[in-house]
Design a protein around this motif. Sequence first.
Motif, PDB file in Angstrom:
ATOM      1  N   ALA A 177      -5.295   4.486  -5.008  1.00  0.00           N
ATOM      2  CA  ALA A 177      -6.261   5.589  -4.952  1.00  0.00           C
ATOM      3  C   ALA A 177      -7.060   5.659  -6.250  1.00  0.00           C
ATOM      4  O   ALA A 177      -8.273   5.870  -6.228  1.00  0.00           O
ATOM      5  CB  ALA A 177      -5.547   6.907  -4.690  1.00  0.00           C
ATOM      6  N   LEU A 207       0.475   3.583  -3.472  1.00  0.00           N
ATOM      7  CA  LEU A 207      -0.646   4.395  -2.988  1.00  0.00           C
ATOM      8  C   LEU A 207      -1.391   5.100  -4.115  1.00  0.00           C
ATOM      9  O   LEU A 207      -2.620   5.093  -4.150  1.00  0.00           O
ATOM     10  CB  LEU A 207      -0.165   5.421  -1.955  1.00  0.00           C
ATOM     11  CG  LEU A 207      -1.257   6.289  -1.329  1.00  0.00           C
ATOM     12  CD1 LEU A 207      -2.256   5.410  -0.588  1.00  0.00           C
ATOM     13  CD2 LEU A 207      -0.659   7.310  -0.400  1.00  0.00           C
ATOM     14  N   SER A 208      -0.689   5.707  -5.052  1.00  0.00           N
ATOM     15  CA  SER A 208      -1.355   6.419  -6.155  1.00  0.00           C
ATOM     16  C   SER A 208      -2.220   5.469  -6.975  1.00  0.00           C
ATOM     17  O   SER A 208      -3.355   5.791  -7.331  1.00  0.00           O
ATOM     18  CB  SER A 208      -0.326   7.088  -7.057  1.00  0.00           C
ATOM     19  OG  SER A 208       0.348   8.100  -6.362  1.00  0.00           O
ATOM     20  N   ALA A 240       0.832  -1.212   0.000  1.00  0.00           N
ATOM     21  CA  ALA A 240       0.000   0.000   0.000  1.00  0.00           C
ATOM     22  C   ALA A 240       0.864   1.258   0.000  1.00  0.00           C
ATOM     23  O   ALA A 240       0.541   2.233  -0.676  1.00  0.00           O
ATOM     24  CB  ALA A 240      -0.928  -0.010   1.206  1.00  0.00           C
ATOM     25  N   LYS A 241       1.971   1.238   0.740  1.00  0.00           N
ATOM     26  CA  LYS A 241       2.851   2.410   0.773  1.00  0.00           C
ATOM     27  C   LYS A 241       3.508   2.653  -0.581  1.00  0.00           C
ATOM     28  O   LYS A 241       3.639   3.793  -1.009  1.00  0.00           O
ATOM     29  CB  LYS A 241       3.922   2.239   1.852  1.00  0.00           C
ATOM     30  CG  LYS A 241       3.385   2.348   3.261  1.00  0.00           C
ATOM     31  CD  LYS A 241       4.491   2.480   4.288  1.00  0.00           C
ATOM     32  CE  LYS A 241       5.338   1.249   4.396  1.00  0.00           C
ATOM     33  NZ  LYS A 241       6.309   1.298   5.510  1.00  0.00           N
TER      34      LYS A 241
END
Length: 72
Positions: A16, A12-13, A8-9
């Motif tokens: 999203a 992230l983009s 997830a880190k």
Amino acid sequence: MIVNMHEAKTRLSELAERFEQGEEVVVARNGKPIFRFAPIQIEAPNQRKLGFFKCKIDMTHFDDPIEDMEAY
């Protein structure tokens, strides 16, 4: 879709974007779900309407001269 914390880190983009397209994204740590992305509610700004006072004010004599102030 469930992703681990490290993934997830780093993505992230991308996550999203997928969330914006309607996909549910859940982030897990050690295989246990911790949180999920959730949409926020954007509300229109609260605009006051004219005449929001519920009283009657007589403004017909507002600009009349004040008797005690004639000398000034």
